[in-house]
Design an enzyme around this catalytic site. Structure first.
Site, mmCIF file in Angstrom:
data_model
loop_
_atom_site.group_PDB
_atom_site.id
_atom_site.type_symbol
_atom_site.label_atom_id
_atom_site.label_comp_id
_atom_site.label_asym_id
_atom_site.label_seq_id
_atom_site.Cartn_x
_atom_site.Cartn_y
_atom_site.Cartn_z
ATOM 1 N N HIS B 286 50.837 35.089 45.521
ATOM 2 C CA HIS B 286 49.552 34.432 45.297
ATOM 3 C C HIS B 286 49.064 34.565 43.871
ATOM 4 C CE1 HIS B 286 48.900 33.631 49.525
ATOM 5 N NE2 HIS B 286 49.500 34.788 49.736
ATOM 6 N N ARG B 287 49.823 35.250 43.053
ATOM 7 C CA ARG B 287 49.316 35.459 41.706
ATOM 8 C C ARG B 287 49.179 34.126 40.987
ATOM 9 N NH1 ARG B 287 52.363 39.900 40.140
ATOM 10 N NH2 ARG B 287 50.947 41.369 41.074
#
Lengths: 674, 352
Positions: B286-287
């Site tokens: 999700h970065r």
């Protein structure tokens, strides 16, 4: 707390991960959790967040080993000698971070320097393992941890205590901790013994749900903008979780585990073909924690089913391969000298992977060496339109399926060398590399100040001479650092790209094997080079480089066709190796030949085969080079075993393409366990 | 360092993407850095070093080796035995703070582990018989920029350390008899030439943004580069003087953007747009999402807007995703993210 920590209750998704961590907080006997997963999936965030939720435990005030006041029989020496009884203090369960750069003396503990200088007494200063007693030992990127530190941890985890015999101090104290680690499998796997120490294993993946992803972004951004405000908003929920954990901990003792479930557990474990009995025990403990969390007095089937996948993920072994079709139908007149038992079932085909794909077809039960096998069809279908000046005989094959390859490395020796990487361990002479130990031998001038000071500390009272220095060093105190690091090897691929390799999809499988080796080379930070030989000549396709991507690209483009000038290939490899060894005489190159050994072009007047074997013997004369031969020949009716001869001539390790695959002893973490 | 002027950032010709990525990181340090990939001689290092002229000021305790604000990290001050800053003076008087520019700390490729994380202070040990922590580069880089030239050539075990502290924002030292930890949140800026080998995936992911730069092919620009460089080499002070106005106005623009950033709003619909963008092109973790969101907002702030637009999101994705897109093993890093998305949207089955 100077660093804000993202609140546990604000984490979105990753329910299994959260569950596994909470279960461990409830019942330390589960033995920790390993979190595997791609980058950026809140692995580390979750563990650090857990630290804020942990309940308080009773400890003896001032005891560096966190002795339990309710268990006087296991007190440390200090607590036992406390004359006026022990003071009890409540404190939160600690999360002790073990950084990757930790040295042995801090992990296990060592001599107390300050005390030694002032009083001349040798006393033990506890290390991280003492701090972690009754708490959580957390290793981020645990697969990158150095081997000798791993050994210390394994030792402590197995015995529940830490014994130190070093620098003139001797100590032994309890060290029972919950081991929590995170890792990204892209960076390499864990050692099996260490893997087994983790009670549970969770595989995390990113959320695919748009709604959740959006919510996640929103929260994270809000957190980064105002961490403390964000934490306050979730404080109530966090407190609530803590209360649940506390009450579950207290009811854990009374949760019972019915006997009929024990049978279920053992059935589940047998079904998953796990090694040892740890899985059974872990499931029982975890199921009890799960029941306690729900407030149930007795473990139910659901509890077991809930936790079993977590306990089995990393212990499940590959079940026996599906039974192959009966032998006699297949190939009644198989030569009896075929060595391997189980493997021969698969090797009678050119390519096991593709055969499986076609196994529904009725043709499949036919004879083993069909001239137009399924592999060939696939190979041809990947053929590109003739272009770029290759002649019509040239073919291009797809890269076959990749797999994890066996370990191979140069043997560790006492030679000091330069470089970096991850394949072979070596002592290094430069002042670089990880400082692993100190030694009293002096030859590098790389002084280990800490060890030197510790060595000198006990004598300081005697040596006082008014010089104004607090510590007086004598030459005999000097210790030097032993540094160690893994160096990448230089791996030279010598690929047979002749026409014979194109037959029956052999090249596709070989390319798959090469790519697997390249992947392995990447993880070990090797330098690679590639030589290919076909038609009348051998060419250096790729000069030595650290860019494995370049090699992979080249592999895809490699044309196949023509005769087999094995001798030329050998000569070319020799040139490459010689140049490399001149530049770096301490290097230990590994040469991998991928060929069927059917040489049919000679450089001189001799017979091609004879000549190539002679050259091979000469090439192997340099002891610094290690050889591996990967035989691509099929185990059909016509079996020449020429590559095997080549391997013999070079004293090389000999593999079949299929043999390269690493033991699938521990089939890591497949989600669908139950 | 300050006596020899550096080439002004504003005088760099072209390479807009790289310049933008660096500026965005200055405005919003939580973007966690930029990786600059490109061939030799494309002003990669020059650009990073020249940042010094346009960096905003921060408040720090005078002479604090950990670049702290007063009272921000009592644990560190407790374990720290430095006398210079006055935290420990008796009686504890008011601590002096200074305003100074954000620092660019360079991590040389050959740096040893103990210099990076810090180690036992030998002098103190010999003179006073006490263990004291001697801070390393990570302490110096706190709240600043940690710059690694040729980051792909960095020693593996040093990379491990960077990963460790970049992930936690804390440098924990347990080595050579010292046990200490201090905050180490830095913007990681790295340059590399991909021909010399790729970065490890885990480290790659730590860089918020990634730009790929090439030599400039426009003859006019090339001439401008030569002229400016020659002028700078001949008379550095004079050259810098000449660009002073531009530098100042850029620095002001950056400060304005920093002030504006907290007010920037991003519509909820765009959050979905970001998430589906990442799902379309296939990103691990999700970065990527989070970085796009922040980058888009920072971009809006830089352009003086309080509303992030779809263009911002698209431009942000171009910076945030190239190194995050899931690749086949050993595949090269994707250069054109937008193009890839169009392709995948047209042939959704091909991406499966």
């Amino acid at each position: 707390m100077y660093n804000p920590v993202y609140p546990f209750s604000a984490l979105i998704g990753q329910e299994r991960l959260k569950r596994a961590l909470i279960l461990n907080a409830i019942n330390p006997r589960i033995g920790g959790v390993l979190i595997r997963g791609e980058k950026g999936t809140a692995k580390s965030t979750a563990v650090r967040a857990l630290g804020e939720l942990l309940p308080e435990i009773r400890v003896v005030a001032g005891c560096p080993y966190s002795c339990d006041p309710d268990q006087p029989q296991s007190f440390c020496g200090q607590c036992r000698n406390r004359a006026d009884g022990v003071q009890v203090r409540l404190r939160r369960i600690r999360v002790i971070t073990l950084p990757l750069n930790a040295t042995e003396d801090r992990v296990a503990g060592g001599i107390d320097f300050n005390l030694a200088v002032k009083t001349g007494l040798r006393s033990f200063q506890p290390g991280l393992l003492a701090k972690a007693h009754r708490g959580i030992l957390y290793v981020d990127e645990v697969n990158l941890l150095d081997d000798h530190i791993v050994d210390i941890i394994l030792d402590a985890a197995a015995s529940g205590r830490n014994s130190v015999e070093r620098e003139g101090v001797s100590s032994c104290h309890l060290s029972r901790f919950i081991l929590v680690g995170t890792m990204n499998p892209e960076e390499g796997e864990l050692r099996p013994q260490l893997l087994d120490r983790f009670g549970l294993c969770v595989e995390v993946v990113s959320e695919k749900d748009l709604e959740k992803r959006a919510a996640l972004m929103h929260r994270r951004e809000a957190y980064d903008r105002d961490p403390w405000g964000f934490i306050r908003r979730f404080q109530a929920e966090n407190d609530n979780l803590t209360r649940q954990i506390v009450s579950a901990r207290s009811s854990l003792k009374v949760v019972s585990f019915p006997d009929h479930l024990r049978r279920l557990v053992s059935e589940i474990c047998t079904e998953s073909n796990v090694a040892g009995h740890r899985a059974d025990l872990v499931i029982e403990q975890a199921a009890k924690a799960a029941a306690a969390l729900k407030g149930h007095p007795e473990v139910t089937v659901e509890d077991v089913q809930e936790v079993a996948p977590l306990a089995l993920a990393h212990r499940k072994r590959e079940t026996a391969p599906p039974p192959p079709p009966p032998k006699h139908e297949h190939n009644p007149e198989r030569p009896p000298e075929n060595p391997e038992g189980k493997q021969q079932e698969r090797e009678e085909h050119e390519q096991p992977e593709q055969d499986q794909a076609h196994s529904e077809g009725p043709l499949e039960t036919g004879e083993a060496p069909p001239s137009e096998g399924p592999g060939e069809a696939q190979g041809n279908s990947e053929e590109r339109p003739q272009a770029r000046g290759f002649d019509s005989a040239d073919q291009f094959f797809d890269v076959g399926e990749t797999f994890k390859v066996k370990k191979f490395a140069s043997p560790k020796d006492r030679v000091f060398r330069r470089g970096s990487g991850r394949r072979s361990r070596t002592r290094v002479a430069q002042k670089q590399g990880r400082y692993v130990q100190s030694t009293i031998n002096r030859n590098t001038g790389d002084v280990a100040f800490d060890a030197t000071l510790r060595a000198a500390a006990p004598y300081q009272l005697k040596r006082k001479n008014g010089s104004g220095l607090a510590v007086i060093l004598r030459p005999e105190d000097i210790r030097e650092k032993i540094r160690e690091r893994r160096i990448g090897n230089f791996v030279l691929f010598v690929v047979d790209a002749s026409g014979s390799m194109g037959a029956r999809g052999r090249m596709t499988a070989s390319k798959g094997a090469i790519k697997s080796l390249l992947l392995d080379a990447y993880q070990k930070r090797d330098h690679v080079a590639m030589v290919s030989f076909r038609k009348d000549d051998a060419v250096l396709n790729l000069p030595p480089t650290a860019s494995i991507e370049l090699a992979a690209g080249l592999l895809k483009e490699m044309p196949v066709g023509g005769r087999t000038p094995l001798s030329a290939g050998l000569v070319k490899s020799y040139e490459v190796l010689r140049n490399y060894l001149v530049r770096d005489p301490t290097a230990r190159p590994i040469v991998i030949f991928i060929t069927d050994g059917k040489a049919n072009v000679a450089l001189g007047d001799k017979k091609p085969l004879e000549e190539s074997l002679e050259l091979a013997v000469r090439l192997a004369a340099d002891e610094r080079i290690r050889f591996i031969v990967v035989d691509t020949e099929s185990q059909g009716l016509l079996h020449f075993g020429l590559a095997c001869k080549l391997a013999g001539a070079m004293n090389a390790q000999y593999f079949k393409t299929e043999d390269l695959k690493a033991d699938t002893l521990l089939n890591i973490a497949k989600e669908n366990v139950s | 360092m300050s006596n020899r002027p550096v080439y002004p950032f504003v005088a760099i010709v072209g390479q807009e993407k790289m310049k933008l990525a660096l500026i965005l990181n200055i405005i919003n340090p939580t973007l966690s850095g930029v990786l600059i990939r490109g061939e030799k001689g494309t002003a990669k290092s020059t650009a990073v070093r020249s940042l010094a002229n346009i960096l905003p000021a921060i408040e720090v305790v005078k002479d604090c080796p950990f670049q702290l604000l007063p009272d921000s990290a009592p644990d560190v001050c407790e374990g720290c035995s430095r006398q210079e800053c006055g935290c420990k003076s008796n009686p504890p008087g008011p601590v002096e703070t200074v305003h100074r520019g954000i620092r660019v700390v360079e991590l040389p490729v050959g740096a040893t582990e103990d210099r990076v994380v810090g180690t036992m202070d030998l002098e103190e040990a010999l003179k006073k018989g006490e263990k004291r922590f001697e801070p390393g580069l990570l302490a110096a880089a706190h709240r600043g920029i940690l710059y690694v030239d040729e980051v792909n050539l960095l020693e593996d075990h040093v990379v491990d350390i960077l990963l460790d502290s970049a992930a936690m924002g804390v440098n924990t030292v347990e080595r050579e008899g010292v046990s200490f930890s201090h905050p180490a949140r830095f913007t990681l800026v790295g340059t590399m030439n991909p021909e010399e080998g790729e970065l490890r995936p885990q480290l790659l992911d730590r860089f918020g943004l990634c730009v790929h730069i090439e030599g400039i092919n426009d003859p006019e620009d090339r001439v401008a580069i030569m002229e400016r460089r020659a002028a700078f080499d001949e008379d550095p002070e004079g050259f810098c003087e000449q660009w002073n106005e531009d530098s100042k106005s850029l620095a002001e623009k950056i400060e304005k953007a920093i002030a504006l950033y907290p007010q920037v709003h991003l519509d909820r619909a765009l959050l979905y747009e970001i998430a589906s963008y990442c799902l379309d092109v296939g990103v691990d973790g999700h970065r990527g999402d989070i970085i796009i969101l922040k980058t888009a907002k920072t971009m809006a702030a830089y352009n003086g807007r309080t509303e992030a637009l779809k263009e911002d999101v698209n431009a942000a994705a171009e910076l945030a995703l190239p190194h995050r897109i899931r690749r086949q093993p050993l595949q090269n890093i994707m250069l054109d993210v937008g193009e890839l998305r169009r392709q995948k949207q047209m042939h959704p089955e091909a991406s499966a």
